[in-house]
Motif scaffolding. Sequence first.
Motif, short mmCIF file in Angstrom:
data_model
loop_
_atom_site.label_atom_id
_atom_site.label_comp_id
_atom_site.label_asym_id
_atom_site.label_seq_id
_atom_site.Cartn_x
_atom_site.Cartn_y
_atom_site.Cartn_z
N ASP A 127 0.91 -1.24 0.06
CA ASP A 127 0.08 -0.03 -0.03
C ASP A 127 0.86 1.16 0.01
N VAL A 128 2.09 1.17 0.88
CA VAL A 128 2.87 2.42 0.93
C VAL A 128 3.29 2.70 -0.80
N LEU A 129 3.60 1.81 -1.49
CA LEU A 129 4.43 2.04 -2.84
C LEU A 129 3.19 2.16 -3.81
N ARG A 130 2.03 1.66 -3.70
CA ARG A 130 1.05 1.94 -4.51
C ARG A 130 0.56 3.34 -4.47
N ARG A 131 0.50 3.84 -2.99
CA ARG A 131 0.09 5.21 -2.66
C ARG A 131 1.47 6.14 -3.20
N SER A 132 2.25 5.90 -2.94
CA SER A 132 3.56 6.84 -3.30
C SER A 132 3.82 7.14 -4.75
N VAL A 133 3.58 5.96 -5.76
CA VAL A 133 3.54 6.47 -7.09
C VAL A 133 2.13 7.13 -7.42
N ARG A 134 1.01 6.82 -7.13
CA ARG A 134 -0.24 7.67 -7.18
C ARG A 134 0.03 9.07 -6.80
N LEU A 135 0.75 9.28 -5.66
CA LEU A 135 1.04 10.65 -5.55
C LEU A 135 1.92 11.49 -6.61
N LEU A 136 2.96 10.72 -6.47
CA LEU A 136 3.99 11.43 -7.32
C LEU A 136 3.55 11.54 -8.69
N ALA A 137 2.70 10.73 -9.36
CA ALA A 137 2.20 10.99 -10.87
C ALA A 137 1.36 12.23 -10.86
N GLN A 138 0.49 12.34 -9.55
CA GLN A 138 -0.52 13.63 -9.59
C GLN A 138 0.46 14.86 -9.26
N LEU A 139 1.54 14.62 -8.46
CA LEU A 139 2.35 15.79 -8.47
C LEU A 139 3.08 16.51 -9.62
N THR A 140 3.55 15.43 -10.41
CA THR A 140 4.25 15.62 -11.44
C THR A 140 3.77 15.65 -12.82
N LYS A 141 2.49 15.20 -12.83
CA LYS A 141 1.72 14.90 -14.19
C LYS A 141 2.55 14.04 -15.12
N GLN A 142 3.27 13.10 -14.71
CA GLN A 142 4.17 12.08 -15.32
C GLN A 142 3.79 10.80 -14.85
N ALA A 143 4.34 9.80 -15.66
CA ALA A 143 4.60 8.59 -15.19
C ALA A 143 5.41 8.32 -14.06
N GLY A 166 15.30 5.44 1.16
CA GLY A 166 15.92 4.41 2.34
C GLY A 166 16.47 5.67 3.19
N GLU A 167 17.03 5.29 4.41
CA GLU A 167 17.36 6.20 5.48
C GLU A 167 18.80 5.61 6.02
N HIS A 168 19.39 6.63 6.49
CA HIS A 168 20.78 6.57 7.19
C HIS A 168 21.82 5.96 6.16
N GLY A 169 21.71 6.63 5.11
CA GLY A 169 22.64 6.19 4.13
C GLY A 169 22.52 4.95 3.31
N GLY A 170 21.54 4.25 3.60
CA GLY A 170 21.26 3.04 2.88
C GLY A 170 20.12 2.96 1.76
N ARG A 171 20.45 2.59 0.67
CA ARG A 171 19.29 2.47 -0.36
C ARG A 171 18.60 1.24 -0.49
N LEU A 172 17.17 1.48 -0.21
CA LEU A 172 16.42 0.27 -0.30
C LEU A 172 15.82 -0.04 -1.93
N GLY A 173 15.81 1.11 -2.48
CA GLY A 173 14.87 0.88 -3.83
C GLY A 173 15.30 2.28 -4.51
N GLY A 174 14.53 2.50 -5.71
CA GLY A 174 14.42 3.71 -6.64
C GLY A 174 12.99 4.10 -6.81
N ILE A 175 12.93 5.37 -6.92
CA ILE A 175 11.78 5.91 -7.22
C ILE A 175 11.92 6.98 -8.38
N GLY A 176 10.96 7.35 -9.14
CA GLY A 176 11.31 8.32 -10.22
C GLY A 176 9.87 8.56 -11.03
N VAL A 177 10.22 9.49 -11.94
CA VAL A 177 9.22 9.59 -13.03
C VAL A 177 9.78 9.58 -14.25
N VAL A 178 8.80 9.30 -15.45
CA VAL A 178 9.14 9.01 -16.70
C VAL A 178 8.36 10.04 -17.51
#
Length: 340
Positions: free
Chosen positions: A105-121, A300-312
């Motif tokens: 649910d965190v990931l689904r909500r995050s991409v939905r928000l990011l898409a709404q904010l940027t108007k990108q995929a 990710g926090e404390h210098g560790g990267r768990l995954g990636g997020i972005g827009v196209v």
Amino acid sequence: MTAEERRLEVLRAVVEDFVSTNEPVGSRAIVERHALGVSAATVRNDMAALEDEGYITHPHTSAGRIPTDKGYRLFVDRLSDLKPLSAPERRAIETFIDGAVDLDDVLRRSVRLLAQLTKQAAVISYPSLSRSSMRHVELVQLAPRRVMVVMITDSGRVEQRVVELPEDIDATDVLALRTTLGDALAGVRLTDLGDIAGGLLEQVEPRLRPAMGVLVGVLVESLIEPSVDRIVIGGAANLTRNFTDFQHSLGEVLEALEEHVVLLKLIEESANPEGVRVSIGQENTTPGLRSTSVVATGYGEHGGRLGGIGVVGPTRMDYAANMGAVLTVARYVGRLIHTG
């Protein structure tokens, strides 16, 4: 300002005006919209120099100018300030993501928000198991020789496997195996699991060692992740609203977004753990995405990267706003996953 500084300001004006209007930009418009303190003739000379250097071009004779991929690259490299989100936008993001019930649910909500904010995929990858630590291991007995192994990582990712054991075990045996695994693996990075696997066999009585061997093997195998179903995509329909930016390549872009293996590789390679990375046009080696720009960062926090997020999206995008939005959402995701 020097002539070079002025040309950079002219380039910035061309990029910003073209992004906002989707129309080629002329010298007169730049003089009217931007306080450069020079004449239209000077701006025309600067634009001619920028065109000679490959930073801008004209779509047809006597038209205004539009940025090239090289021009966008220089513009992004010289960006000094990203556009911050407003306080209400930040509160809305925090409230929306905090309402998530689990990692999916965190990931689904995050991409939905990011898409709404940027108007990108928007695209986000699941936390990589290889970068995670064990939070909890649970065993659930399904039959005398069958158990379900449930592995929960510190990122909230849940993996489960149904395992056939070589011999019957009872509830007492399940408790002994669960306790041994839980005590030995809590907090252990999954990349170190193979190093301690052998020692787990010595921590149970001899008759349970065959069962423990099977269970350890399943846990180690879980590190070999499938490439599919490890990303979430949202807002692909936003690209269809900008179809004029893609000319004849929109179909190729949408097909590329459907190739999850390729997209996962792209977003993981683009994710910068210390900032935001922008790949523009032909810089994207992924077939079908050479008419797009990818804005990505790691979460990710404390210098560790768990995954990636972005827009196209198309190369004609508001880079300062999109970079700021990607970084902001990534910070919320990273904090929530670590504290979830």
